[in-house]
Design a protein around this motif. Structure first.
Motif, PDB file in Angstrom:
ATOM      1  N   ILE A   1      32.664  33.469  33.927  1.00  0.00           N
ATOM      2  CA  ILE A   1      33.217  34.212  35.068  1.00  0.00           C
ATOM      3  C   ILE A   1      34.465  34.996  34.653  1.00  0.00           C
ATOM      4  O   ILE A   1      35.303  34.522  33.894  1.00  0.00           O
ATOM      5  CB  ILE A   1      33.567  33.246  36.219  1.00  0.00           C
ATOM      6  N   SER A   2      34.558  36.183  35.203  1.00  0.00           N
ATOM      7  CA  SER A   2      35.802  36.960  35.153  1.00  0.00           C
ATOM      8  C   SER A   2      36.313  37.077  36.589  1.00  0.00           C
ATOM      9  O   SER A   2      35.570  37.503  37.484  1.00  0.00           O
ATOM     10  CB  SER A   2      35.540  38.347  34.559  1.00  0.00           C
ATOM     11  N   TYR A   3      37.550  36.720  36.746  1.00  0.00           N
ATOM     12  CA  TYR A   3      38.083  36.579  38.098  1.00  0.00           C
ATOM     13  C   TYR A   3      39.455  37.231  38.148  1.00  0.00           C
ATOM     14  O   TYR A   3      40.278  37.027  37.248  1.00  0.00           O
ATOM     15  CB  TYR A   3      38.153  35.081  38.418  1.00  0.00           C
ATOM     16  N   HIS A   4      39.726  38.017  39.204  1.00  0.00           N
ATOM     17  CA  HIS A   4      41.057  38.615  39.312  1.00  0.00           C
ATOM     18  C   HIS A   4      41.386  38.978  40.754  1.00  0.00           C
ATOM     19  O   HIS A   4      40.505  39.181  41.594  1.00  0.00           O
ATOM     20  CB  HIS A   4      41.196  39.844  38.401  1.00  0.00           C
ATOM     21  N   TRP A   5      42.728  39.058  41.019  1.00  0.00           N
ATOM     22  CA  TRP A   5      43.301  39.504  42.299  1.00  0.00           C
ATOM     23  C   TRP A   5      44.048  40.806  42.043  1.00  0.00           C
ATOM     24  O   TRP A   5      44.644  40.999  40.989  1.00  0.00           O
ATOM     25  CB  TRP A   5      44.272  38.478  42.847  1.00  0.00           C
ATOM     26  N   GLN A   6      44.020  41.682  43.064  1.00  0.00           N
ATOM     27  CA  GLN A   6      44.774  42.921  42.972  1.00  0.00           C
ATOM     28  C   GLN A   6      45.245  43.327  44.364  1.00  0.00           C
ATOM     29  O   GLN A   6      44.635  42.972  45.374  1.00  0.00           O
ATOM     30  CB  GLN A   6      43.940  44.044  42.349  1.00  0.00           C
ATOM     31  N   LYS A   7      46.346  44.083  44.396  1.00  0.00           N
ATOM     32  CA  LYS A   7      46.858  44.621  45.658  1.00  0.00           C
ATOM     33  C   LYS A   7      46.439  46.074  45.771  1.00  0.00           C
ATOM     34  O   LYS A   7      46.619  46.863  44.832  1.00  0.00           O
ATOM     35  CB  LYS A   7      48.383  44.515  45.735  1.00  0.00           C
ATOM     36  N   GLU A   8      45.905  46.428  46.927  1.00  0.00           N
ATOM     37  CA  GLU A   8      45.455  47.793  47.154  1.00  0.00           C
ATOM     38  C   GLU A   8      46.623  48.628  47.667  1.00  0.00           C
ATOM     39  O   GLU A   8      47.271  48.275  48.657  1.00  0.00           O
ATOM     40  CB  GLU A   8      44.311  47.823  48.174  1.00  0.00           C
ATOM     41  N   THR A   9      46.933  49.714  46.979  1.00  0.00           N
ATOM     42  CA  THR A   9      48.029  50.609  47.378  1.00  0.00           C
ATOM     43  C   THR A   9      47.512  52.036  47.436  1.00  0.00           C
ATOM     44  O   THR A   9      46.397  52.346  46.979  1.00  0.00           O
ATOM     45  CB  THR A   9      49.207  50.523  46.395  1.00  0.00           C
ATOM     46  N   SER A  10      48.330  52.912  47.969  1.00  0.00           N
ATOM     47  CA  SER A  10      47.938  54.317  48.091  1.00  0.00           C
ATOM     48  C   SER A  10      47.838  54.995  46.728  1.00  0.00           C
ATOM     49  O   SER A  10      47.142  56.010  46.585  1.00  0.00           O
ATOM     50  CB  SER A  10      48.947  55.059  48.967  1.00  0.00           C
ATOM     51  N   THR A  11      48.513  54.452  45.736  1.00  0.00           N
ATOM     52  CA  THR A  11      48.470  55.035  44.388  1.00  0.00           C
ATOM     53  C   THR A  11      47.462  54.339  43.484  1.00  0.00           C
ATOM     54  O   THR A  11      47.340  54.687  42.311  1.00  0.00           O
ATOM     55  CB  THR A  11      49.865  54.962  43.741  1.00  0.00           C
ATOM     56  N   GLY A  12      46.733  53.358  44.003  1.00  0.00           N
ATOM     57  CA  GLY A  12      45.751  52.656  43.197  1.00  0.00           C
ATOM     58  C   GLY A  12      46.010  51.164  43.191  1.00  0.00           C
ATOM     59  O   GLY A  12      47.069  50.696  43.639  1.00  0.00           O
ATOM     60  N   PRO A  13      45.047  50.355  42.674  1.00  0.00           N
ATOM     61  CA  PRO A  13      45.209  48.896  42.670  1.00  0.00           C
ATOM     62  C   PRO A  13      46.268  48.440  41.673  1.00  0.00           C
ATOM     63  O   PRO A  13      46.457  49.040  40.611  1.00  0.00           O
ATOM     64  CB  PRO A  13      43.819  48.392  42.272  1.00  0.00           C
ATOM     65  N   GLU A  14      46.991  47.371  42.050  1.00  0.00           N
ATOM     66  CA  GLU A  14      47.988  46.748  41.166  1.00  0.00           C
ATOM     67  C   GLU A  14      47.504  45.329  40.846  1.00  0.00           C
ATOM     68  O   GLU A  14      47.339  44.505  41.751  1.00  0.00           O
ATOM     69  CB  GLU A  14      49.356  46.700  41.842  1.00  0.00           C
ATOM     70  N   ALA A  15      47.242  45.059  39.576  1.00  0.00           N
ATOM     71  CA  ALA A  15      46.714  43.757  39.156  1.00  0.00           C
ATOM     72  C   ALA A  15      47.760  42.671  39.368  1.00  0.00           C
ATOM     73  O   ALA A  15      48.930  42.823  39.011  1.00  0.00           O
ATOM     74  CB  ALA A  15      46.290  43.804  37.690  1.00  0.00           C
ATOM     75  N   MET A  16      47.325  41.562  39.953  1.00  0.00           N
ATOM     76  CA  MET A  16      48.226  40.442  40.216  1.00  0.00           C
ATOM     77  C   MET A  16      47.916  39.235  39.328  1.00  0.00           C
ATOM     78  O   MET A  16      48.819  38.546  38.852  1.00  0.00           O
ATOM     79  CB  MET A  16      48.106  40.001  41.680  1.00  0.00           C
ATOM     80  N   PHE A  17      46.618  38.988  39.159  1.00  0.00           N
ATOM     81  CA  PHE A  17      46.195  37.803  38.409  1.00  0.00           C
ATOM     82  C   PHE A  17      44.816  38.102  37.806  1.00  0.00           C
ATOM     83  O   PHE A  17      43.955  38.698  38.457  1.00  0.00           O
ATOM     84  CB  PHE A  17      46.102  36.592  39.345  1.00  0.00           C
ATOM     85  N   GLU A  18      44.629  37.641  36.553  1.00  0.00           N
ATOM     86  CA  GLU A  18      43.335  37.859  35.898  1.00  0.00           C
ATOM     87  C   GLU A  18      43.027  36.678  34.993  1.00  0.00           C
ATOM     88  O   GLU A  18      43.894  36.203  34.239  1.00  0.00           O
ATOM     89  CB  GLU A  18      43.345  39.154  35.092  1.00  0.00           C
ATOM     90  N   LYS A  19      41.777  36.239  35.090  1.00  0.00           N
ATOM     91  CA  LYS A  19      41.319  35.121  34.262  1.00  0.00           C
ATOM     92  C   LYS A  19      39.878  35.423  33.822  1.00  0.00           C
ATOM     93  O   LYS A  19      38.996  35.613  34.661  1.00  0.00           O
ATOM     94  CB  LYS A  19      41.371  33.817  35.044  1.00  0.00           C
ATOM     95  N   THR A  20      39.657  35.461  32.519  1.00  0.00           N
ATOM     96  CA  THR A  20      38.333  35.758  31.970  1.00  0.00           C
ATOM     97  C   THR A  20      37.942  34.655  30.997  1.00  0.00           C
ATOM     98  O   THR A  20      38.732  34.310  30.106  1.00  0.00           O
ATOM     99  CB  THR A  20      38.337  37.116  31.249  1.00  0.00           C
ATOM    100  N   HIS A  21      36.702  34.121  31.170  1.00  0.00           N
ATOM    101  CA  HIS A  21      36.224  33.010  30.341  1.00  0.00           C
ATOM    102  C   HIS A  21      37.229  31.862  30.343  1.00  0.00           C
ATOM    103  O   HIS A  21      37.507  31.260  29.302  1.00  0.00           O
ATOM    104  CB  HIS A  21      35.939  33.467  28.898  1.00  0.00           C
ATOM    105  N   ASN A  22      37.764  31.628  31.520  1.00  0.00           N
ATOM    106  CA  ASN A  22      38.698  30.516  31.739  1.00  0.00           C
ATOM    107  C   ASN A  22      40.016  30.673  30.965  1.00  0.00           C
ATOM    108  O   ASN A  22      40.721  29.693  30.699  1.00  0.00           O
ATOM    109  CB  ASN A  22      38.035  29.182  31.380  1.00  0.00           C
ATOM    110  N   LYS A  23      40.384  31.905  30.643  1.00  0.00           N
ATOM    111  CA  LYS A  23      41.632  32.172  29.940  1.00  0.00           C
ATOM    112  C   LYS A  23      42.435  33.220  30.729  1.00  0.00           C
ATOM    113  O   LYS A  23      41.867  34.212  31.188  1.00  0.00           O
ATOM    114  CB  LYS A  23      41.375  32.681  28.522  1.00  0.00           C
TER     115      LYS A  23
END
Length: 337
Positions: free
Chosen positions: A47-69
């Motif tokens: 699994i690849s899993y992530h959170w992002q905030k949606e803004t008028s200028t584009g998404p801002e990455a908050m958290f990302e985890k890929t292959h449990n890392k």
């Protein structure tokens, strides 16, 4: 780039979507819910899993985890060290909430089979709240006359979002009255929080109770302010300030000095005139001679009796001298004649 790739992959068919919302308080913690079902069937290594905030200028990455890392390279700097994931339901905790954190967030889960397939997307709408301070009522002026209007001000600070209005509640023996009022609202440019104030004027003729209520996200009401007739002291006459005292004393003092000098001058003036007249009379008399045989040349030294000489008491000594001279000039009479 990964964020953009994930954003496109979640459009694949079969993806599940949910939308939730929640609130958080300034300086507190927000729980961003992902709402993933059957998480126990997900293989975290695939699994690849992530959170992002949606803004008028584009998404801002908050958290990302890929292959449990964890992958921190793509995380926006304002979210570093502020998040924590819950693997049980893929929710995300966001700490040290600020007003700028208000907005829309999205959770993305992508499963790798033969290729990356989006299997879940969730949207979470966060609303941030800052409680206003308890409204405070202040009376202006503190001492009033019963015939004057009493001005009251109610204020509350450091709240968010923008409040609706502020109402006054006035109660006395005739009943309870709700007075809506349009308040003055100001927003701090740095903290983005709001300050609010409201003013009313009341004619107090009996014991009265006054409160004000702030209508906002969480309504806040002030403590009761009791205004008793015994507390309304008459307005005392305004005492003159020191400046007014000085302004009135200085001219009076100057006038007193000028008057004193003028009176002194008037008292000296007759003496000066008498002295001038005396000097004029003496200048009319002949100068005294050092010769004892010389007679004074004053008109009064002549062997004459004029009214001026007789009337002037200063010539008494001169008259005596003249009479002595006349007696000496008379012929001496002897017994043989």
């Amino acid at each position: 780039m990964k964020v953009g790739m994930f954003h496109l992959m979640i459009l694949f068919q079969g993806i599940s979507e949910t939308t939730t919302q929640g609130t958080a308080f300034v300086a507190g913690m927000a729980e961003l819910r992902c709402k993933v079902n059957n998480t126990e069937q997900l293989d975290v290594d695939r699994i690849s899993y992530h959170w992002q905030k949606e803004t008028s200028t584009g998404p801002e990455a908050m958290f990302e985890k890929t292959h449990n890392k964890l992958v921190k390279e793509n995380v926006h700097k304002k979210f570093l060290n502020r998040t924590m994931i819950l693997n049980t339901n893929w929710d995300l905790y966001l700490y040290n909430i600020t007003i700028e954190d208000e907005g829309k967030y999205s959770c993305h889960i992508i499963l790798k089979r033969q290729k990356w397939d989006g299997i879940h997307r969730s949207t979470f709408v966060l609303k941030v709240i800052a409680n206003f301070s308890t409204p405070e009522i202040v009376m202006f002026p503190k001492q009033v006359n019963t015939t004057d209007l009493l001005k009251l001000e109610c204020s509350s600070k450091h709240g968010y979002p923008k409040p609706g209005r502020m109402d006054w509640i006035v109660s006395n023996s005739t009943g309870k009255y709700n007075i809506p009022h349009i308040p003055l609202i100001a927003q701090d440019e740095v903290s983005k929080m709001y300050n609010i104030s409201s003013n009313i004027s009341l004619l107090i003729t009996e014991n009265t109770k006054v409160t004000c209520e702030l209508l906002s996200e969480n309504n806040v009401i002030s403590t009761v302010t009791e205004i008793g007739m015994d507390d309304l002291n008459p307005i005392l006459p305004m005492k003159p300030s020191n400046d007014l005292i000085y302004i009135s004393i200085v001219p009076a003092f100057l006038i007193l000095i000028v008057g004193f000098i003028y009176l002194k001058w008037r008292m000296k003036k007759p003496t000066s005139v008498a002295s001038s007249q005396s000097r004029m009379r003496h200048s009319a008399l002949p100068a005294e001679s050092n010769d004892e045989n010389d007679y004074p040349r004053s008109p009064c030294t002549a062997l004459q009796h004029t009214p001026l000489c007789d009337l002037n008491p200063q010539n008494s000594s001169i008259r005596g001298t003249n009479e002595h001279l006349r007696e000496s000039e008379e012929p001496m009479v002897t017994g043989n004649s």
